[in-house]
Write a protein that holds these residues in place. Structure first.
Motif, PDB file in Angstrom:
ATOM      1  N   VAL B 181     -17.429  36.625 -73.075  1.00 44.07           N
ATOM      2  CA  VAL B 181     -16.975  37.645 -74.040  1.00 44.07           C
ATOM      3  C   VAL B 181     -17.997  38.760 -74.153  1.00 44.07           C
ATOM      4  O   VAL B 181     -17.656  39.958 -74.107  1.00 44.07           O
ATOM      5  N   THR B 182     -19.287  38.352 -74.258  1.00 45.05           N
ATOM      6  CA  THR B 182     -20.322  39.388 -74.373  1.00 45.05           C
ATOM      7  C   THR B 182     -20.307  40.320 -73.180  1.00 45.05           C
ATOM      8  O   THR B 182     -20.377  41.556 -73.314  1.00 45.05           O
ATOM      9  N   ASN B 183     -20.203  39.672 -71.962  1.00 50.63           N
ATOM     10  CA  ASN B 183     -20.230  40.500 -70.757  1.00 50.63           C
ATOM     11  C   ASN B 183     -19.071  41.485 -70.731  1.00 50.63           C
ATOM     12  O   ASN B 183     -19.230  42.663 -70.405  1.00 50.63           O
ATOM     13  N   GLU B 184     -17.906  40.971 -71.061  1.00 53.96           N
ATOM     14  CA  GLU B 184     -16.726  41.830 -71.009  1.00 53.96           C
ATOM     15  C   GLU B 184     -16.866  42.997 -71.974  1.00 53.96           C
ATOM     16  O   GLU B 184     -16.590  44.161 -71.651  1.00 53.96           O
ATOM     17  N   VAL B 185     -17.325  42.620 -73.183  1.00 56.57           N
ATOM     18  CA  VAL B 185     -17.468  43.692 -74.189  1.00 56.57           C
ATOM     19  C   VAL B 185     -18.492  44.724 -73.739  1.00 56.57           C
ATOM     20  O   VAL B 185     -18.294  45.943 -73.850  1.00 56.57           O
ATOM     21  N   LYS B 186     -19.603  44.194 -73.155  1.00 56.90           N
ATOM     22  CA  LYS B 186     -20.649  45.117 -72.677  1.00 56.90           C
ATOM     23  C   LYS B 186     -20.117  46.039 -71.592  1.00 56.90           C
ATOM     24  O   LYS B 186     -20.397  47.240 -71.553  1.00 56.90           O
ATOM     25  N   LYS B 187     -19.309  45.411 -70.681  1.00 57.09           N
ATOM     26  CA  LYS B 187     -18.769  46.247 -69.613  1.00 57.09           C
ATOM     27  C   LYS B 187     -17.909  47.368 -70.176  1.00 57.09           C
ATOM     28  O   LYS B 187     -17.996  48.519 -69.741  1.00 57.09           O
ATOM     29  N   ARG B 188     -17.078  46.995 -71.120  1.00 59.30           N
ATOM     30  CA  ARG B 188     -16.198  48.012 -71.707  1.00 59.30           C
ATOM     31  C   ARG B 188     -17.012  49.120 -72.370  1.00 59.30           C
ATOM     32  O   ARG B 188     -16.748  50.313 -72.190  1.00 59.30           O
ATOM     33  N   LEU B 189     -18.027  48.691 -73.123  1.00 58.90           N
ATOM     34  CA  LEU B 189     -18.850  49.694 -73.814  1.00 58.90           C
ATOM     35  C   LEU B 189     -19.612  50.566 -72.819  1.00 58.90           C
ATOM     36  O   LEU B 189     -19.713  51.800 -72.988  1.00 58.90           O
ATOM     37  N   ASP B 190     -20.140  49.920 -71.726  1.00 58.48           N
ATOM     38  CA  ASP B 190     -20.835  50.719 -70.693  1.00 58.48           C
ATOM     39  C   ASP B 190     -19.925  51.777 -70.100  1.00 58.48           C
ATOM     40  O   ASP B 190     -20.327  52.912 -69.826  1.00 58.48           O
ATOM     41  N   TYR B 191     -18.708  51.346 -69.889  1.00 55.50           N
ATOM     42  CA  TYR B 191     -17.740  52.281 -69.332  1.00 55.50           C
ATOM     43  C   TYR B 191     -17.578  53.502 -70.237  1.00 55.50           C
ATOM     44  O   TYR B 191     -17.604  54.647 -69.785  1.00 55.50           O
ATOM     45  N   GLN B 192     -17.426  53.208 -71.510  1.00 58.03           N
ATOM     46  CA  GLN B 192     -17.255  54.345 -72.446  1.00 58.03           C
ATOM     47  C   GLN B 192     -18.469  55.259 -72.445  1.00 58.03           C
ATOM     48  O   GLN B 192     -18.358  56.483 -72.449  1.00 58.03           O
ATOM     49  N   GLN B 194     -20.614  55.676 -69.972  1.00 61.85           N
ATOM     50  CA  GLN B 194     -20.636  56.463 -68.723  1.00 61.85           C
ATOM     51  C   GLN B 194     -19.658  57.614 -68.794  1.00 61.85           C
ATOM     52  O   GLN B 194     -19.928  58.728 -68.332  1.00 61.85           O
ATOM     53  N   LEU B 195     -18.518  57.269 -69.397  1.00 70.34           N
ATOM     54  CA  LEU B 195     -17.494  58.311 -69.543  1.00 70.34           C
ATOM     55  C   LEU B 195     -18.039  59.479 -70.349  1.00 70.34           C
ATOM     56  O   LEU B 195     -17.906  60.662 -69.980  1.00 70.34           O
ATOM     57  N   GLN B 196     -18.690  59.205 -71.450  1.00 75.15           N
ATOM     58  CA  GLN B 196     -19.225  60.267 -72.303  1.00 75.15           C
ATOM     59  C   GLN B 196     -20.299  61.069 -71.569  1.00 75.15           C
ATOM     60  O   GLN B 196     -20.340  62.311 -71.645  1.00 75.15           O
ATOM     61  N   ASN B 197     -21.171  60.258 -70.830  1.00 76.27           N
ATOM     62  CA  ASN B 197     -22.213  60.968 -70.061  1.00 76.27           C
ATOM     63  C   ASN B 197     -21.609  61.941 -69.058  1.00 76.27           C
ATOM     64  O   ASN B 197     -22.059  63.080 -68.884  1.00 76.27           O
ATOM     65  N   LEU B 198     -20.569  61.399 -68.405  1.00 72.72           N
ATOM     66  CA  LEU B 198     -19.908  62.238 -67.412  1.00 72.72           C
ATOM     67  C   LEU B 198     -19.380  63.515 -68.038  1.00 72.72           C
ATOM     68  O   LEU B 198     -19.567  64.633 -67.525  1.00 72.72           O
ATOM     69  N   HIS B 199     -18.697  63.329 -69.133  1.00 71.71           N
ATOM     70  CA  HIS B 199     -18.162  64.474 -69.865  1.00 71.71           C
ATOM     71  C   HIS B 199     -19.239  65.521 -70.154  1.00 71.71           C
ATOM     72  O   HIS B 199     -19.102  66.713 -69.857  1.00 71.71           O
ATOM     73  N   ARG B 200     -20.331  65.050 -70.715  1.00 72.96           N
ATOM     74  CA  ARG B 200     -21.415  65.950 -71.115  1.00 72.96           C
ATOM     75  C   ARG B 200     -21.991  66.685 -69.911  1.00 72.96           C
ATOM     76  O   ARG B 200     -22.243  67.892 -69.933  1.00 72.96           O
ATOM     77  N   ARG B 201     -22.203  65.871 -68.793  1.00 73.33           N
ATOM     78  CA  ARG B 201     -22.782  66.480 -67.611  1.00 73.33           C
ATOM     79  C   ARG B 201     -21.892  67.546 -67.052  1.00 73.33           C
ATOM     80  O   ARG B 201     -22.339  68.645 -66.661  1.00 73.33           O
ATOM     81  N   MET B 202     -20.606  67.214 -67.005  1.00 70.45           N
ATOM     82  CA  MET B 202     -19.674  68.191 -66.457  1.00 70.45           C
ATOM     83  C   MET B 202     -19.638  69.445 -67.308  1.00 70.45           C
ATOM     84  O   MET B 202     -19.627  70.578 -66.800  1.00 70.45           O
ATOM     85  N   GLU B 203     -19.613  69.257 -68.589  1.00 67.28           N
ATOM     86  CA  GLU B 203     -19.631  70.414 -69.494  1.00 67.28           C
ATOM     87  C   GLU B 203     -20.877  71.252 -69.262  1.00 67.28           C
ATOM     88  O   GLU B 203     -20.821  72.491 -69.156  1.00 67.28           O
ATOM     89  N   GLN B 204     -22.039  70.504 -69.141  1.00 66.75           N
ATOM     90  CA  GLN B 204     -23.308  71.210 -68.942  1.00 66.75           C
ATOM     91  C   GLN B 204     -23.296  72.042 -67.674  1.00 66.75           C
ATOM     92  O   GLN B 204     -23.627  73.245 -67.659  1.00 66.75           O
ATOM     93  N   GLU B 205     -22.887  71.362 -66.581  1.00 68.18           N
ATOM     94  CA  GLU B 205     -22.890  72.070 -65.299  1.00 68.18           C
ATOM     95  C   GLU B 205     -21.945  73.270 -65.333  1.00 68.18           C
ATOM     96  O   GLU B 205     -22.260  74.356 -64.841  1.00 68.18           O
ATOM     97  N   HIS B 206     -20.802  73.015 -65.881  1.00 67.65           N
ATOM     98  CA  HIS B 206     -19.825  74.082 -65.959  1.00 67.65           C
ATOM     99  C   HIS B 206     -20.370  75.279 -66.735  1.00 67.65           C
ATOM    100  O   HIS B 206     -20.230  76.446 -66.329  1.00 67.65           O
TER     101      HIS B 206
END
Lengths: 84, 248
Positions: B181-192, B194-206
């Motif tokens: 359960v911990t692993n699954e939850v961690k994976k889900r949270l990591d995904y989110q 990464q998603l936010q980081n991606l968003h920010r980076r793309m915004e920054q670069e743009h």
């Protein structure tokens, strides 16, 4: 002790008729008394660990005496004297 | 001792006697048959083989020791004289047979008695052996039963161990699932994340690209010429300075 339970040897001479009245003279009673007498004799003289000659010898002696008694009318003719 | 032979070897008589005994047991209900009382050692006393001792005890108080013998002699003489007992050929036969029988009994009696006693003893010994074996096996059974009962007391230790095993299994299972359960939850949270980081980076670069492009667009050609002329003038000054330093 009541008269009926006393043995023959304990009965006084005067009480003998009344004691005889209490005895059981039915066929069953006679059979019972014969069986009782047989068992008394058997348990006293034969049904022991080390019995002697007495048990059988007394029985045979009684048989001899009884058969002499039954034959007496015939033996009477062998008497040596006619008048005693 | 003939009675011993009677008891040990005569099957018909034994059967009759045992039938009588069996019928007695049916008619007397208050008696209990076990344990059977032991047989008496000796039978009733008998004197001279045919006269029971009770006759002598009966006559002893009144006539002393010789009483019964006197009685016997008197009776015998009376019967002979009155010929109640007749002397004939049968008397002679009875006397001869009696003599032989008494001689035989006196001579062979003890040995026959010992033989019959030995037969009885063998029977008793066999029965005793059977009884002893039965008792021994039953006692052994009792011992085994006690041992089993003692073993049963130890069974709770076995059950405790088993219970521990089961508890451990349950615990392990629970922890495994917790990890999962911990692993699954961690994976889900990591995904989110990464998603936010991606968003920010793309915004920054743009944004950076856009700013660059707008700046480049804003540089007019006039300004470009001016900046190039300034750069050349600066370079000349610099060259003069370096030359001067080199000569010094």
């Amino acid at each position: 002790m009541a008269l009926a339970q006393k043995k023959l040897m304990d009965v006084k001479l005067g009480q003998l008729p009344s004691w005889l009245g209490t005895r059981d003279f039915t066929p069953n009673g006679l059979l019972g008394s014969v069986r009782g007498g047989y068992e008394r004799y058997y348990n006293k003289y034969i049904n022991v660990k080390k019995g002697g000659i007495g048990g059988v010898a007394m029985f045979l002696a009684g048989y001899i005496a009884l058969s002499y008694l039954w034959e007496y009318d015939h033996i009477k003719h062998d008497r040596w004297r006619k008048y005693h | 001792m003939l009675s011993r032979l009677v008891l040990t070897s005569n099957p018909v008589l034994l059967l009759l006697l045992s039938l009588v005994q069996a019928s007695r047991s049916f008619h007397q209900s208050s008696q209990s048959l076990a344990p059977v009382p032991p047989l008496p050692e000796k039978g009733g006393k008998v004197r001279h083989g045919i006269f029971p001792e009770e006759l002598f005890t009966l006559l002893y108080p009144k006539t002393g020791v010789t009483g019964p013998y006197m009685l016997g002699t008197g009776l015998l003489l009376y019967m002979l004289s009155k010929e109640i007992y007749v002397i004939n050929h049968e008397t002679f036969a009875a006397a001869s047979i009696g003599a032989v029988v008494i001689y035989g009994i006196k001579k062979f009696g003890p040995s026959v008695a010992a033989f019959a006693d030995k037969l009885n003893e063998d029977k008793v010994a066999k029965a005793q052996e059977v009884k002893d074996q039965a008792m021994a096996s039953l006692a052994q059974g009792i011992e085994d039963e006690k041992k089993e009962q003692w073993r049963v007391e130890g069974r709770h230790m076995l059950f405790d161990a088993k219970r521990n095993n089961v508890a451990m299994l349950l615990e392990t299972n629970y922890r495994e699932r917790l990890h999962m359960v911990t692993n699954e939850v961690k994976k889900r949270l990591d995904y989110q994340v990464q998603l936010q980081n991606l968003h920010r980076r793309m915004e920054q670069e743009h944004l950076v690209n856009w700013v660059e492009q707008s700046v480049i667009k804003s540089i007019t050609p006039q300004q470009e010429k001016e900046s190039i002329a300034k750069c050349i003038a600066d370079l000349k000054v610099l060259a003069k300075n370096t030359q001067a330093r080199a000569t010094v």
